[in-house]
Design an enzyme around this catalytic site. Structure first.
Site, short mmCIF file in Angstrom:
data_model
loop_
_atom_site.label_atom_id
_atom_site.label_comp_id
_atom_site.label_asym_id
_atom_site.label_seq_id
_atom_site.Cartn_x
_atom_site.Cartn_y
_atom_site.Cartn_z
CB ALA A 252 -2.93 2.88 4.37
CE1 TYR B 223 -1.04 5.81 2.60
CE2 TYR B 223 -0.44 5.79 0.29
CZ TYR B 223 -0.07 5.85 1.61
OH TYR B 223 1.25 5.94 1.97
CB SER C 185 -1.19 -1.32 5.58
OG SER C 185 -0.06 -0.77 6.25
CG ASP C 186 0.59 2.62 0.32
OD1 ASP C 186 1.76 2.85 0.69
OD2 ASP C 186 0.17 2.95 -0.80
CB CYS C 187 3.72 3.94 4.20
SG CYS C 187 4.84 2.62 3.65
#
Length: 705
Positions: free
Chosen positions: A245, A210, A241-243
């Site tokens: 982010a 993030y 990607s992280d969620c």
């Protein structure tokens, strides 16, 4: 299927898509394209310590407990169990037309971030604070999950190394935080385990963190993603990607001004898949002239390359794995072994193992004594049977020993009047103590007190700990137990290092159990009564308190972890006791070659070890190194480790490979240097630090090279 063949198939398929269709496939919840025979697919799945969030599965100890096992072969077995159950679940879900979240073959595991600060709530998801330990556990785990795939076979499931790359809290700042790390710290501490995951394990995907790192968001980081990951390391898989982010780019990091600009920045830097909603604006960005068609299609090709490698459009050798493998007897045996190896005995004044003939009544008290939540950690699946510590001890005692129980106190309370509200619980616990021959005190945390941002409640709302102390109700309980004078064994269930100062001197024994999994109570009882010898080692340093720790937001490694610590810890990295009496008698180099060969291949050690006690046990042989160079880490660094199994008293010879990288240092520019100066190796069953010597009385055997 070979990657080049899968890529060719992906290119052909993507070429048939409209630009809108190709863009739609870059979302984690990719819709179907019926005219091309492409079903909908949700990329989001988890298997941190067993298939998670998808119903029943074989559950293992939380990742930090697997780190404490120091067992490479075990990680291979766990990876195989998880992948078999994942395929079995996928097979059934596909038959039933269920393609929702947590039903696919792409798993966002493992978390190979380094546990640099004991306050970090997600540190429980990692394998510990050392890059060599993390690498040596992550590589076999990833390989076993993905399976051996080639010309005539398919990938079993796809693993993901996360969170790339400099990421370890604070949780409540992660959406806007800039983690600043020197190039030396990057290449000495934060990147090696990712490098191993990519180069040695061929991990199929990498997830960005993030936060920003040195000014750039990690899901659009030119240096990390282009220069290092796809450039220096030659990564060919996909980046996710992280969620949500990417949304942080414009909402929190303020590096872009709109979702379209954020999508452009992420995609052009190589983030292929978006967990979140920002890539729903990809077509808008394309129509605005911000993103090229080539960029969109290349990301789609990478994603469909993974799907072809997994055999999603073909018949595979895994299609016939039956649902009956889920939580089968063989898998549960692997989980039981993992739990046994994860528990670390930090102290034993001779009270363990318990002699049943000398005990009539055992008191089991504390908020984690009968808590299922304390067994599971976070990112968990559902076990069909959970055995708490209380239940495990009751079952082990049967009719021979009376077991008394008191919850003692709530696990945590914030309200000012908690003392009066807790009085009756603590009073009952005192009564249990006064009527018991010995007490098992079960304290610690659970996922409501440490975890990911948004997961935790109470005073730990960010997911992180504010300090290393046990919550106040538990500290009051500890004090009352000490006052009774009854011998007590402390069992700590927590995903991170806690301060032991409240009871370290008074406790007869201390067991660090982490979040041990659904068989935790059964396995602990077997350890307490001597059926199993404890064999776990600390994968993190246990500090006395935070007085000498840098600010949580400081990503410099100075003063952090066993490699850079300047204080004396209460319990050091690599430490753990056994019922055996294992020692290193002799260690010698058996293969090295000339200097050029040595730099390329490392060397092998032959180590003679003994167990002087007539008891079956396991222990972890550890080798540390110290290069005589101003560029070396402050203390020593782990080089390698091997588990040793003794059936009883005896002598064994163990071979340990020392990689060439052990003899390197990292300069201020992040460059690896192959040193020709003296290196000292330290071989023992604990680390070579002063505190380990105080605790064990056994110095490491030294080899100067």
């Amino acid at each position: 299927m070979l990657r080049k063949d899968a890529r060719l198939k992906a290119q052909e398929l993507v070429s048939k898509m409209t630009i809108e269709e190709a863009a739609s496939q870059l979302r984690y919840d990719a819709p179907a394209i019926e005219r091309l025979g492409i079903p909908e697919y949700n990329w989001w799945n988890e298997c941190l310590h067993g298939v998670a969030r998808a119903g029943t599965a074989t559950m293992f100890p939380q990742a930090i407990g697997l780190g404490a096992a120091f067992d490479k072969e075990l990680m291979t077995e766990i990876g195989d169990v998880i992948s078999r159950e994942a395929r079995a679940k996928y097979n059934e879900s596909s038959k039933n037309g269920d393609r929702d979240i947590y039903k696919g073959l792409t798993f966002w595991t493992p978390n190979v971030n380094l546990f640099r600060d004991p306050r970090w709530g997600r540190g429980q998801e990692t394998y510990g604070e050392d890059p060599v330990l993390i690498s040596n556990l992550a590589v076999p785990f990833i390989k076993a999950m993905q399976g051996e795939y080639g010309e005539d076979s398919y990938m079993k499931i796809a693993a993901c190394a996360k969170h790339f790359a400099v990421h370890s809290g604070p949780e409540d700042m992660r959406h806007f935080f800039d983690a600043k790390a020197s190039m030396k710290d990057m290449w000495e501490t934060y990147l090696p385990q990712f490098e191993a995951s990519v180069i040695d394990a061929n991990v199929e995907s990498v997830m960005g963190a993030y936060n920003r790192t040195n000014g750039e968001p990690c899901n659009a980081h030119k240096y990390l993603m282009e220069d290092v990951l796809r450039g220096k390391w030659g990564f060919e898989g996909h980046y996710v990607s992280d969620c949500w982010a990417v949304r942080d780019f414009h909402e929190n990091h303020k590096v872009t001004n709109s979702p379209e600009e954020s999508a452009k920045l992420a995609l052009e830097t190589g983030c292929d898949l978006n967990c979140g909603c920002t890539y729903q604006k990809v077509v808008n960005a394309y129509e605005m002239g911000l993103i090229s068609e080539e960029t969109i299609r290349e990301a789609a090709v990478r994603l469909f390359t993974t799907r072809y490698l997994l055999g999603m459009f073909d018949k595979t050798e895994y299609d016939d794995i039956p649902y009956s493998v889920v939580e089968c007897k063989e898998h549960l045996q692997v989980a039981r072994r993992a739990t046994a190896e994860s528990i670390v005995m930090l102290k034993n004044n001779g009270i363990l193992p318990i002699d049943k003939s000398k005990v009539k009544t055992i008191g089991v008290i504390g908020p984690n004594a009968d808590s299922v939540a304390a067994l599971i950690g976070n990112y968990y699946g559902t076990a069909s049977r959970n055995t708490t510590i209380l239940r495990g001890i009751q079952d082990a005692c049967g009719d021979d020993i009376r077991v008394l129980y008191s919850e003692g106190c709530h696990i945590c309370m914030n309200k000012p009047d908690f003392l009066s509200r807790e009085h009756h619980r603590i009073s009952e616990a005192k009564t249990v103590c006064q009527n018991s021959d010995l007490v098992v005190l079960c304290i610690g945390l659970n996922e409501t007190l440490e975890g990911e941002e948004g997961d935790a409640g109470n005073q730990y709302a960010s997911g992180d700990k504010k300090d290393l102390n046990f919550p106040e109700p538990q500290r009051l309980l500890i004090e009352e137990v000490k006052k009774t004078g009854v011998p007590f064994i402390v069992c700590v269930l927590a995903g991170s290092a806690m301060s032991m100062l409240d009871f370290n001197d008074e406790a007869s024994a201390i067991m660090q159990m982490w979040y041990p999994g659904p068989q935790g109570g059964d396995v602990l009882a077997d350890i307490l009564f001597g059926k199993i010898s404890p064999s776990g080692k600390l994968p993190v340093t246990f500090y006395k308190d935070l007085s000498n720790q840098p600010e949580f937001t400081d990503y410099s490694m100075k003063g952090r972890t066993y490699r850079f610590i300047e204080e004396t810890p209460i319990y050091p990295f690599g430490y753990g006791m056994s019922y055996g009496d294992c020692a290193v008698v002799e260690a010698k180099v058996v293969s090295a070659g000339d200097y050029e060969e040595f730099k390329k291949n490392g060397l092998d050690l032959e180590v003679k070890v003994t167990n002087s006690n007539d008891v079956a046990c396991e222990d972890v042989l550890q080798v540390y190194a110290k290069v005589d160079s101003p560029l070396e880490v402050l203390n020593t660094k782990l080089a390698n480790f091997e588990r040793v199994v003794f059936d009883g008293k005896g002598v064994k010879t163990v071979k340990v490979h020392i990689p060439a990288k052990t003899f390197t240092t990292v300069d201020e520019n992040g460059e690896l240097n192959y040193e020709s100066s003296t290196t000292t190796l330290y071989v023992g069953f604990n680390g070579p630090d002063k505190r380990a010597l105080e605790l064990t009385g056994k110095p490491s055997v030294e080899i100067k090279l």
